[in-house]
Design a protein around this motif. Sequence first.
Motif, PDB file in Angstrom:
ATOM      1  N   LEU A 104       1.074  -1.065  -0.136  1.00 42.33           N
ATOM      2  CA  LEU A 104      -0.093   0.202   0.687  1.00 42.33           C
ATOM      3  C   LEU A 104       1.408   1.187   0.178  1.00 42.33           C
ATOM      4  CD1 LEU A 104      -2.901   1.389   0.202  1.00 42.33           C
ATOM      5  CD2 LEU A 104      -2.653   0.936   2.740  1.00 42.33           C
ATOM      6  N   GLY A 105       1.628   0.955   0.543  1.00 44.24           N
ATOM      7  CA  GLY A 105       2.924   2.538   0.859  1.00 44.24           C
ATOM      8  C   GLY A 105       3.510   2.460  -0.746  1.00 44.24           C
ATOM      9  N   PHE A 106       4.183   2.040  -1.243  1.00 42.10           N
ATOM     10  CA  PHE A 106       4.065   1.308  -2.341  1.00 42.10           C
ATOM     11  C   PHE A 106       3.033   2.395  -3.523  1.00 42.10           C
ATOM     12  CE2 PHE A 106       7.638  -1.076  -1.584  1.00 42.10           C
ATOM     13  CZ  PHE A 106       8.905  -0.604  -2.128  1.00 42.10           C
ATOM     14  N   ALA A 148      -3.101   9.782 -17.604  1.00 45.21           N
ATOM     15  CA  ALA A 148      -3.379  10.188 -15.744  1.00 45.21           C
ATOM     16  C   ALA A 148      -5.106   9.133 -15.796  1.00 45.21           C
ATOM     17  CB  ALA A 148      -3.129  11.725 -15.741  1.00 45.21           C
ATOM     18  N   ILE A 149      -5.895   9.674 -16.235  1.00 45.17           N
ATOM     19  CA  ILE A 149      -7.111   9.332 -15.315  1.00 45.17           C
ATOM     20  C   ILE A 149      -6.716   7.604 -15.487  1.00 45.17           C
ATOM     21  CG2 ILE A 149      -9.347   8.855 -16.092  1.00 45.17           C
ATOM     22  CD1 ILE A 149      -9.211  11.639 -17.146  1.00 45.17           C
ATOM     23  N   VAL A 150      -6.616   7.411 -16.174  1.00 45.37           N
ATOM     24  CA  VAL A 150      -6.259   5.913 -16.598  1.00 45.37           C
ATOM     25  C   VAL A 150      -5.210   5.403 -15.498  1.00 45.37           C
ATOM     26  CG1 VAL A 150      -5.557   3.856 -17.354  1.00 45.37           C
ATOM     27  CG2 VAL A 150      -6.707   5.383 -18.523  1.00 45.37           C
ATOM     28  N   GLY A 151      -4.431   5.866 -15.152  1.00 47.89           N
ATOM     29  CA  GLY A 151      -3.137   5.337 -13.863  1.00 47.89           C
ATOM     30  C   GLY A 151      -4.024   5.810 -12.669  1.00 47.89           C
ATOM     31  N   LEU A 163      -4.957   2.445  -9.657  1.00 51.40           N
ATOM     32  CA  LEU A 163      -4.402   3.121  -8.478  1.00 51.40           C
ATOM     33  C   LEU A 163      -5.529   2.262  -7.544  1.00 51.40           C
ATOM     34  CD1 LEU A 163      -1.325   5.144  -8.676  1.00 51.40           C
ATOM     35  CD2 LEU A 163      -1.351   3.176  -8.371  1.00 51.40           C
ATOM     36  N   SER A 164      -6.705   3.608  -8.047  1.00 53.57           N
ATOM     37  CA  SER A 164      -7.604   3.336  -7.050  1.00 53.57           C
ATOM     38  C   SER A 164      -8.232   2.148  -6.611  1.00 53.57           C
ATOM     39  CB  SER A 164      -8.496   4.524  -7.678  1.00 53.57           C
ATOM     40  OG  SER A 164      -8.077   5.401  -7.831  1.00 53.57           O
ATOM     41  N   SER A 165      -8.252   0.801  -7.674  1.00 54.35           N
ATOM     42  CA  SER A 165      -8.914   0.255  -8.165  1.00 54.35           C
ATOM     43  C   SER A 165      -7.848  -0.751  -7.922  1.00 54.35           C
ATOM     44  CB  SER A 165      -9.214  -0.572  -9.637  1.00 54.35           C
ATOM     45  OG  SER A 165      -7.753  -0.258 -10.505  1.00 54.35           O
ATOM     46  N   LEU A 166      -6.625  -1.364  -7.464  1.00 51.65           N
ATOM     47  CA  LEU A 166      -6.170  -2.029  -6.890  1.00 51.65           C
ATOM     48  C   LEU A 166      -6.180  -1.367  -5.350  1.00 51.65           C
ATOM     49  CD1 LEU A 166      -2.985  -1.536  -8.579  1.00 51.65           C
ATOM     50  CD2 LEU A 166      -4.462  -3.287  -8.632  1.00 51.65           C
ATOM     51  N   GLY A 191     -13.523   0.623  -7.536  1.00 54.03           N
ATOM     52  CA  GLY A 191     -12.855   0.305  -7.875  1.00 54.03           C
ATOM     53  C   GLY A 191     -13.114   0.144  -9.609  1.00 54.03           C
ATOM     54  N   GLY A 192     -13.585  -0.911  -9.792  1.00 49.34           N
ATOM     55  CA  GLY A 192     -14.327  -1.939 -10.714  1.00 49.34           C
ATOM     56  C   GLY A 192     -15.579  -1.153 -11.243  1.00 49.34           C
ATOM     57  N   MET A 193     -16.420  -0.695 -10.465  1.00 54.49           N
ATOM     58  CA  MET A 193     -17.874   0.019 -10.204  1.00 54.49           C
ATOM     59  C   MET A 193     -17.101   1.690 -11.013  1.00 54.49           C
ATOM     60  SD  MET A 193     -20.795   1.289  -7.838  1.00 54.49           S
ATOM     61  CE  MET A 193     -20.044   2.270  -7.623  1.00 54.49           C
ATOM     62  N   LEU A 194     -16.059   2.068 -10.927  1.00 52.91           N
ATOM     63  CA  LEU A 194     -15.621   3.580 -11.130  1.00 52.91           C
ATOM     64  C   LEU A 194     -15.160   3.447 -12.516  1.00 52.91           C
ATOM     65  CD1 LEU A 194     -13.925   5.209  -7.886  1.00 52.91           C
ATOM     66  CD2 LEU A 194     -16.672   5.384  -9.474  1.00 52.91           C
ATOM     67  N   LEU A 195     -14.679   1.984 -13.462  1.00 52.47           N
ATOM     68  CA  LEU A 195     -14.128   1.909 -13.850  1.00 52.47           C
ATOM     69  C   LEU A 195     -15.549   1.648 -14.847  1.00 52.47           C
ATOM     70  CD1 LEU A 195     -11.517   1.433 -16.175  1.00 52.47           C
ATOM     71  CD2 LEU A 195     -11.702  -0.883 -14.788  1.00 52.47           C
ATOM     72  N   TRP A 196     -16.003   1.291 -14.665  1.00 52.08           N
ATOM     73  CA  TRP A 196     -17.747   1.048 -15.651  1.00 52.08           C
ATOM     74  C   TRP A 196     -18.222   2.137 -15.442  1.00 52.08           C
ATOM     75  CZ3 TRP A 196     -22.446   1.827 -14.888  1.00 52.08           C
ATOM     76  CH2 TRP A 196     -23.302   0.978 -15.744  1.00 52.08           C
ATOM     77  N   MET A 197     -18.346   3.469 -14.900  1.00 48.00           N
ATOM     78  CA  MET A 197     -18.869   3.681 -15.417  1.00 48.00           C
ATOM     79  C   MET A 197     -18.141   4.919 -15.597  1.00 48.00           C
ATOM     80  SD  MET A 197     -21.051   5.376 -11.375  1.00 48.00           S
ATOM     81  CE  MET A 197     -20.994   6.157 -12.178  1.00 48.00           C
ATOM     82  N   ARG A 198     -16.506   5.374 -15.931  1.00 50.81           N
ATOM     83  CA  ARG A 198     -16.290   5.940 -16.791  1.00 50.81           C
ATOM     84  C   ARG A 198     -16.198   5.836 -18.146  1.00 50.81           C
ATOM     85  NH1 ARG A 198     -11.104   5.097 -18.808  1.00 50.81           N
ATOM     86  NH2 ARG A 198      -9.622   6.525 -19.261  1.00 50.81           N
ATOM     87  N   GLY A 199     -15.677   4.670 -18.318  1.00 54.47           N
ATOM     88  CA  GLY A 199     -15.858   3.370 -19.475  1.00 54.47           C
ATOM     89  C   GLY A 199     -17.540   4.484 -20.529  1.00 54.47           C
ATOM     90  N   ALA A 200     -18.117   3.652 -19.031  1.00 53.57           N
ATOM     91  CA  ALA A 200     -19.447   4.199 -20.597  1.00 53.57           C
ATOM     92  C   ALA A 200     -20.719   5.287 -20.559  1.00 53.57           C
ATOM     93  CB  ALA A 200     -20.042   3.123 -19.367  1.00 53.57           C
TER      94      ALA A 200
END
Length: 475
Positions: free
Chosen positions: A4-6, A160-163, A167-170, A176-185
């Motif tokens: 998490l620190g890394f 930057a958005i993808v990065g 990181l947030s999804s990790l 993170g998975g839900m936000l990724l879906w909302m971002r793409g759709a």
Amino acid sequence: MVALGFLVLASVGSLALFTQHFHRTRDGVGLATEGIRLPGQLEVALLGHYRRSVEPPAESPAAQAALIAASEDRLMALLDVINHTSLSLEERDLINEVRRQVYAYLVAQRDARSTPSWETLTRARQALDTAQSSISFLVYFNVKEARDTEAQAVRWSHSAIVGCITLSSLLLLGLGGMLLWMRGAVLRPLIGVSQAMRSFGGGNKGTRAPEQGPAELREMARTFNEMASTLVQRQDEQLTFLAGVAHDLRNPLSALRLSTAFVNPERSEVPPERLQRTLTLVQRQVAALDRMVGDLLDATRIEAGRLELHLEECDARELARSVVELFEASLQGHELRLSLPDTAVNLRCDGTRLEQVLNNLVSNALKYSPTGTCVDVTVSCQQGEALLTVTDRGIGLSVDVQRRLFSPFMRATNARNCAPGAGLGLSVARRIVEAHGGRIEVESQPGQGATFRVRLPLSRPEAPNVSWPSGSVVH
């Protein structure tokens, strides 16, 4: 926790890297913007210097010379400032080329002022055009650089958005998975539409929204893109309209101004023959202005859908004869021949409007035909249609010009050199003919004259009427 620190350190480092890059991008866009604004000011200053150099001075010669010198100093100062906005060796070479062309123009303009002649004035004008072309290319180069910088910033922004999302999804797998879906759709298409609207409102007329995402967002983006294209097209049409009117009204106004200056009461007595020539010139220019204004009014009525036709039974032969008789009184070095059939050519039409069409065609034929040549006006019937033909032996038209000839403000280069005009006459003529259910055609070759044919439906196949002498010709 170590992992998490890394991740946190990677997030902070990425944020710092992107921030630094965006600062550099902002500085680059700022310089590119200056590289667009300053050449624009240079072009305006260059035109101001040319106008002040060629127009009759309103001040004393000494004051005029001082103003010209100040204008030249302004040009030099702008060139020095522009030199500090270069971002690359290629741009610096373009700036040096602009400087060289401006210097060449100033030298040519000084020659024109010291020894005014047609050759020196032409060289000065050509040098001005060359300098303006160099400035325009510099502006184009800076616009391209700004767009490239903007595209690079968008790519970095997306990275930057993808990065950040990765990181947030990790860190938060489910969220993170839900936000990724909302971002793409949803989020990305909505952001694209919002950015496109903001950019378009800020003056970037080439911006279009990406048609992505759900059906509702795609429809929203499509509607915005259609609206933007319509607005840009209308703006271009308005600019074309204003530029055409300003350009084509300037020649007769300049002639009138020179004529009125010639008959100034403070001058010595003017010879009667010279005064008569001046009055004739004034009458001709006033007639040209009246014709241009009439074409503008007709074009406005047509575009507004208010062109009124007063239909009645007319004989096309009488319309053609009336037009030819009108021009016969003022023929100068031309021969006008009229050929009519034996029987009546009956039309259901607005006679005044069709005379306007024939007047325009005959007037153009006379204007663009060399002295001593003949213009033929023919009326006939062909395949159930009335055929009105005007043939000249003038400058002719290329195939490319023929395709665009009936568009508003369209005039061929060789036509502009022969006679002034607003470029609306043929456009108005075409709309009048089409309002009668007919069509207008042109057949021509450069240097071999032109033939215009107006085809109109007959009011009835046959109608007995008073016969005209076969093949009658009027000189």
